[in-house]
Motif scaffolding. Structure first.
Motif, PDB file in Angstrom:
ATOM      1  N   ALA A  13       0.871  -0.950  -0.579  1.00 56.87           N
ATOM      2  CA  ALA A  13      -0.095  -0.294   0.196  1.00 56.87           C
ATOM      3  C   ALA A  13       0.961   1.395  -0.260  1.00 56.87           C
ATOM      4  N   GLY A  16       4.152   2.779  -5.138  1.00 52.40           N
ATOM      5  CA  GLY A  16       3.009   4.009  -5.738  1.00 52.40           C
ATOM      6  C   GLY A  16       2.053   3.179  -6.245  1.00 52.40           C
ATOM      7  N   GLY A  36       2.316  -2.455   4.776  1.00 50.21           N
ATOM      8  CA  GLY A  36       3.603  -2.162   3.868  1.00 50.21           C
ATOM      9  C   GLY A  36       4.105  -2.329   5.488  1.00 50.21           C
ATOM     10  N   LEU A  60       6.635  -8.844   4.976  1.00 50.97           N
ATOM     11  CA  LEU A  60       5.639  -9.687   4.806  1.00 50.97           C
ATOM     12  C   LEU A  60       6.490 -10.929   4.538  1.00 50.97           C
ATOM     13  N   CYS A  61       8.208 -11.186   4.866  1.00 50.72           N
ATOM     14  CA  CYS A  61       8.775 -12.600   4.885  1.00 50.72           C
ATOM     15  C   CYS A  61       9.222 -12.784   6.570  1.00 50.72           C
ATOM     16  N   ALA A  84      -0.409  -6.614  -3.797  1.00 58.34           N
ATOM     17  CA  ALA A  84       0.187  -5.878  -4.633  1.00 58.34           C
ATOM     18  C   ALA A  84       2.266  -5.118  -4.165  1.00 58.34           C
ATOM     19  N   PRO A 179       0.273  -5.464 -14.687  1.00 58.49           N
ATOM     20  CA  PRO A 179       0.787  -4.232 -15.482  1.00 58.49           C
ATOM     21  C   PRO A 179       1.619  -4.131 -16.412  1.00 58.49           C
ATOM     22  N   ALA A 181       5.178  -1.180 -18.067  1.00 59.35           N
ATOM     23  CA  ALA A 181       5.919  -0.083 -17.475  1.00 59.35           C
ATOM     24  C   ALA A 181       5.325   0.399 -16.428  1.00 59.35           C
ATOM     25  N   MET A 186       9.137   1.765  -8.475  1.00 55.45           N
ATOM     26  CA  MET A 186      10.727   0.813  -8.198  1.00 55.45           C
ATOM     27  C   MET A 186      11.502   0.883  -9.947  1.00 55.45           C
TER      28      MET A 186
HETATM   29  N1  LIG Z   1       6.305  -0.154 -11.742  1.00 56.13           N
HETATM   30  C1  LIG Z   1       6.237  -0.731 -12.607  1.00 56.13           C
HETATM   31  O1  LIG Z   1       6.942  -0.723 -13.178  1.00 56.13           O
HETATM   32  C2  LIG Z   1       5.670  -2.651 -12.738  1.00 56.13           C
HETATM   33  C3  LIG Z   1       4.931  -3.097 -13.598  1.00 56.13           C
HETATM   34  C4  LIG Z   1       4.680  -4.319 -13.515  1.00 56.13           C
HETATM   35  C5  LIG Z   1       3.958  -4.851 -12.522  1.00 56.13           C
HETATM   36  N2  LIG Z   1       3.817  -4.262 -10.891  1.00 56.13           N
HETATM   37  C6  LIG Z   1       4.193  -4.617  -9.736  1.00 56.13           C
HETATM   38  O2  LIG Z   1       3.226  -4.558  -9.169  1.00 56.13           O
HETATM   39  C7  LIG Z   1       3.410  -3.848  -7.834  1.00 56.13           C
HETATM   40  C8  LIG Z   1       3.834  -2.864  -7.311  1.00 56.13           C
HETATM   41  O3  LIG Z   1       4.257  -1.997  -7.483  1.00 56.13           O
HETATM   42  P1  LIG Z   1       4.593  -0.474  -7.625  1.00 56.13           P
HETATM   43  O4  LIG Z   1       5.477  -0.561  -8.909  1.00 56.13           O
HETATM   44  O5  LIG Z   1       3.477  -0.279  -6.545  1.00 56.13           O
HETATM   45  O6  LIG Z   1       6.116  -0.797  -6.185  1.00 56.13           O
HETATM   46  P2  LIG Z   1       7.135   0.508  -5.545  1.00 56.13           P
HETATM   47  O7  LIG Z   1       6.610   1.741  -5.820  1.00 56.13           O
HETATM   48  O8  LIG Z   1       8.346  -0.167  -5.528  1.00 56.13           O
HETATM   49  O9  LIG Z   1       6.107  -0.415  -3.690  1.00 56.13           O
HETATM   50  C9  LIG Z   1       5.933  -1.171  -3.271  1.00 56.13           C
HETATM   51  C10 LIG Z   1       5.219  -1.480  -2.645  1.00 56.13           C
HETATM   52  O10 LIG Z   1       5.866  -3.383  -1.942  1.00 56.13           O
HETATM   53  C11 LIG Z   1       6.248  -3.209  -0.269  1.00 56.13           C
HETATM   54  N3  LIG Z   1       6.783  -4.326  -0.019  1.00 56.13           N
HETATM   55  C12 LIG Z   1       8.337  -4.018  -0.043  1.00 56.13           C
HETATM   56  N4  LIG Z   1       9.161  -5.028   0.334  1.00 56.13           N
HETATM   57  C13 LIG Z   1       8.040  -5.279   1.053  1.00 56.13           C
HETATM   58  C14 LIG Z   1       8.412  -6.113   2.365  1.00 56.13           C
HETATM   59  N5  LIG Z   1       8.860  -7.143   2.177  1.00 56.13           N
HETATM   60  N6  LIG Z   1       7.407  -6.847   3.482  1.00 56.13           N
HETATM   61  C15 LIG Z   1       6.162  -6.025   2.843  1.00 56.13           C
HETATM   62  N7  LIG Z   1       6.161  -5.083   1.419  1.00 56.13           N
HETATM   63  C16 LIG Z   1       7.135  -4.783   1.008  1.00 56.13           C
HETATM   64  C17 LIG Z   1       6.703  -1.884  -0.458  1.00 56.13           C
HETATM   65  O11 LIG Z   1       6.739  -1.618   0.968  1.00 56.13           O
HETATM   66  P3  LIG Z   1       7.527  -0.281   2.100  1.00 56.13           P
HETATM   67  O12 LIG Z   1       7.083   0.676   0.873  1.00 56.13           O
HETATM   68  O13 LIG Z   1       6.913   0.331   3.501  1.00 56.13           O
HETATM   69  O14 LIG Z   1       9.133  -0.984   1.487  1.00 56.13           O
HETATM   70  C18 LIG Z   1       5.971  -1.219  -1.242  1.00 56.13           C
HETATM   71  O15 LIG Z   1       4.566  -1.120  -0.865  1.00 56.13           O
HETATM   72  C19 LIG Z   1       4.627  -5.069  -7.511  1.00 56.13           C
HETATM   73  O16 LIG Z   1       4.172  -6.576  -7.498  1.00 56.13           O
HETATM   74  C20 LIG Z   1       5.140  -5.031  -8.546  1.00 56.13           C
HETATM   75  O17 LIG Z   1       5.859  -6.024  -9.347  1.00 56.13           O
HETATM   76  C21 LIG Z   1       4.850  -3.013 -11.599  1.00 56.13           C
END
Ligand SMILES: NC(=O)c1ccc[n+]([C@@H]2O[C@H](COP(=O)([O-])OP(=O)(O)OC[C@H]3O[C@@H](n4cnc5c(N)ncnc54)[C@H](OP(=O)(O)O)[C@@H]3O)[C@@H](O)[C@H]2O)c1
Length: 261
Positions: A13, A16, A36, A60-61, A84, A179, A181, A186
């Motif tokens: 949560a 992004g 998160g 979560l790990c 997510a 999704p 990019a 991320m």
């Molecule tokens: N951005 C892209 O280009 C893209 C494209 C396709 C799919 N996705 C997928 O969409 C989803 C969301 O991506 P996003 O772009 O929003 O990524 P993001 O902005 O990097 O956010 C990642 C989230 O995962 C949480 N997280 C990471 N490690 C964790 C852990 N060990 N325990 C609990 N929470 C953890 C982070 O929490 P903290 O911030 O608190 O660490 C954050 O809330 C992911 O599954 C990603 O693979 C993203």
């Protein structure tokens, strides 16, 4: 779908896409349990939402922390789990630190599957329930520079398909939304510049959040976002050699950027 009747556990949560999903769901009146790792980001997000929301800061790990999250979900009688949370790493596989491979599989695969497993008794007890897994285009197309991320999202895609079929005689729906990019933290500036140079379009997190909600409303069990990505997913399944050749032409550019990552 009556979103205002949903009680949703949303992982990632503070990220992004997670933040955009939280806002879109809260605007529709859903009750949220935000997860998160960063308490300040979760509190700030909860303060921003138009309806009250609960949050838990958990890694979560960590098995115990995950169990505490499931307890909180039980207290709120959660009927939808949105997975997510995820991590990514851009770079050539032979240069990726082994601990980064472990971290990616631990969160994107193991923790996600085990949280889903721990939530199942609660979800199955509801009249109707939903599991929504955030995958990636890279779960269906092996892409240079993302070998272990592709492996983790391909695993999540296979898991989603199998679980959906395993739960076909229940009222628990399983969705996999992939999704392309997306402009979030991320992807660092190197990845954004690489995508621009390769002509890969990037969506906003808000576009992705809307698409996720639409997929659930339309009962789409597996949805790949973006065009031409959807076409390439199909081509890759049927004639992978065509995609091999297209990506071979991009390889030198990807290698150059991977050297900077
Ligand atoms: N951005 C892209 O280009 C893209 C494209 C396709 C799919 N996705 C997928 O969409 C989803 C969301 O991506 P996003 O772009 O929003 O990524 P993001 O902005 O990097 O956010 C990642 C989230 O995962 C949480 N997280 C990471 N490690 C964790 C852990 N060990 N325990 C609990 N929470 C953890 C982070 O929490 P903290 O911030 O608190 O660490 C954050 O809330 C992911 O599954 C990603 O693979 C993203």
């Amino acid at each position: 779908m009556h979103w205002s009747e949903r009680r949703i556990l949303l992982t990632g949560a503070s990220g992004g896409i997670g933040r955009a999903l939280a806002l879109a769901l809260a605007r529709r009146g859903a009750r949220l349990l935000l997860a998160g790792r960063k308490p300040t980001a979760l509190q700030a997000l909860a303060d921003e939402l138009p309806v009250p929301a609960e949050w838990r800061a958990v890694d979560l790990c960590d098995t115990d922390a995950r169990q505490r999250l499931v307890e909180a979900a039980r207290e709120l009688d959660i009927d939808m789990l949105i997975n997510a949370a995820g991590v990514n790493h851009f770079g050539l596989f032979d240069a990726q630190p082994p601990e980064s491979v472990s971290e990616m599989i631990a969160l994107n695969v193991t923790a996600t599957l085990q949280l889903t497993q721990a939530m199942l008794p609660l979800l199955k007890a509801d009249d109707e329930a939903w599991i929504v897994n955030l995958g990636s285009t890279f779960g269906a197309i092996g892409y240079p520079g993302y070998a272990s991320y592709c492996a983790s999202k391909a695993a999540l895609r296979g898991f989603s398909q199998a679980l959906r079929r395993e739960l076909a005689d229940t009222r628990v729906h399983v969705h996999y939304v992939a999704p392309r990019a997306t402009r979030t933290a991320m992807n660092d500036v190197t990845v954004d510049t690489l995508n621009a140079e390769l002509g890969n379009a990037m969506d906003s997190p808000e576009q992705v959040a809307d698409a996720v909600l639409r997929a659930v409303e339309q009962r789409a069990v597996e949805r790949h976002l973006g065009w031409p990505e959807r076409l390439f997913v199909r081509l890759n399944a049927v004639v992978p050699g065509v995609v091999d050749r297209a990506l071979r032409r991009q390889l030198a550019t990807i290698q150059r950027f991977a050297g900077r990552a």
